[in-house]
Design a protein around this motif. Structure first.
Motif, PDB file in Angstrom:
ATOM      1  N   ALA A  31     -12.286   9.873  84.463  1.00 40.79           N
ATOM      2  CA  ALA A  31     -13.724   9.991  84.688  1.00 40.79           C
ATOM      3  C   ALA A  31     -14.409   8.804  84.038  1.00 40.79           C
ATOM      4  CB  ALA A  31     -14.262  11.296  84.108  1.00 40.79           C
ATOM      5  N   GLY A  37     -16.692  13.401  82.480  1.00 39.17           N
ATOM      6  CA  GLY A  37     -15.389  13.880  82.036  1.00 39.17           C
ATOM      7  C   GLY A  37     -15.406  15.355  81.684  1.00 39.17           C
ATOM      8  N   VAL A  40     -15.576  17.410  84.973  1.00 43.69           N
ATOM      9  CA  VAL A  40     -14.268  17.404  85.635  1.00 43.69           C
ATOM     10  C   VAL A  40     -13.295  18.328  84.915  1.00 43.69           C
ATOM     11  CG1 VAL A  40     -12.275  15.976  86.219  1.00 43.69           C
ATOM     12  CG2 VAL A  40     -14.579  15.085  86.577  1.00 43.69           C
ATOM     13  N   THR A  52     -11.398   9.775  79.752  1.00 40.08           N
ATOM     14  CA  THR A  52     -12.754   9.273  79.934  1.00 40.08           C
ATOM     15  C   THR A  52     -12.829   7.821  79.481  1.00 40.08           C
ATOM     16  OG1 THR A  52     -13.711  11.470  79.592  1.00 40.08           O
ATOM     17  CG2 THR A  52     -15.162   9.595  79.273  1.00 40.08           C
TER      18      THR A  52
END
Length: 309
Positions: A31, A37, A40, A52
């Motif tokens: 992400a 992040g 997700v 991330t």
């Protein structure tokens, strides 16, 4: 006793291998920044492992990718970005990583807002908004948009991992329910204040979607990117506006330098308020380690200052 020990070590080794295999079986997802992040991770659950690129308390506008970031993207099966020009560096990263996997633009399908530049010096201008036609990328500041983000991420994960589709839909539905609950609560909170009290100063223009959705007026010395620098004239105009409209809600952001707002608040004769989380989560032990907590924290900070207006 020796035989028992050998059997025990064999079983432990076997379990360790199985555990490692299970971990390796998780879908590697990258992400672009911390808020995305977290979203997700809520949807993917245990079936994915999220990396991330721009971490908590970091500024995506001035992010400089390092070799470890390139390696993470090279290993990924899915890359999730915000889009709308927010990650201007992402194309360079995917090219450097020779990435050939799927890229999902989480903001696809939202109602995109154009950035509205407003002159702060109302005494020397006509008072009209000046449109520059620049897309505002900060769409996550409206939780209704995150419903669309969630649907896009669910679809992307389900396509890549059909065996996990039912879980992704279940997690996505639960997350959307939490987003709707947050939104209802926020609307009720802001309804306590008339529009005249819903005025806020922040470091940069990251709250256009939030302001439009909750009818809060945000002003900032910087534009949509923290890379932009306001002119002395713009700063002076903003100070005059703060004094004229008696705005008391002045906030720094977690990933921005506080110096400019400290100067503005001093010259305008107002007290600098707390910190808002605009483009990044806090660290895990901070007040905004997830998107849902970030929104509730920010709203709480805004409400407390609006009571002083």
């Amino acid at each position: 006793m020796k035989l028992f020990r050998q059997v025990f070590l064999s079983i432990a080794a076997m379990l360790a291998v199985q555990g490692a295999s299970a971990a390796d079986a998780r879908l590697p997802v990258v992400a672009s920044f911390s808020i995305l992040g977290d979203i997700v991770a809520n949807i993917g659950g245990d079936r994915i492992v999220v990396t991330t690129l721009v971490g908590p308390d970091q500024d995506a506008h001035v992010f400089q990718p390092a070799p470890d970031h390139i390696k993470s993207v090279a290993r990924a099966r899915l890359v999730v970005v915000n889009g709308l020009g927010f990650e201007g560096w992402m194309e360079r990263v995917t090219q450097s990583a020779n990435y050939r996997g799927d890229i999902v633009v989480a903001s696809q399908g939202i109602a995109v807002r154009d950035r509205v530049e407003e002159e702060h010096d109302h005494d020397s201008h006509d008072g009209h908004d000046h449109h520059h036609g620049k897309n505002d990328p900060h769409a996550w500041q409206n939780p209704a948009n995150i419903v669309i983000y969630t649907q896009n991420i669910v679809a992307a994960l389900s396509k890549l991992d059909p065996a996990g589709a039912a879980l992704y839909r279940k997690n996505g539905d639960a997350y959307i329910a939490s987003l709707n609950e947050l939104d209802r609560w926020a609307i009720q909170q802001f309804a306590q204040f008339p529009p005249a009290k819903r005025k806020v100063i922040t470091s940069h223009d990251a709250f256009e979607y939030f302001g439009a959705h909750y009818q809060v007026r945000f002003l900032a010395p910087q534009g949509v990117s923290t890379e932009s620098e306001p002119s002395a004239k713009e700063v002076a105009g903003l100070i005059r506006q703060i004094r004229k409209e008696k705005i008391r809600a002045v906030f720094i952001e977690n990933m921005s330098s506080p110096k400019l707002l400290q100067q503005i608040s001093k010259e305008a004769g107002v007290t600098l308020g707390g910190k808002l989380y605009a483009d990044a989560l806090s660290q895990a032990d901070g007040p905004a380690p997830t998107y849902l907590k970030l929104m509730r924290y920010n709203i709480g900070q805004l409400l407390a200052q609006m009571k002083l207006n």
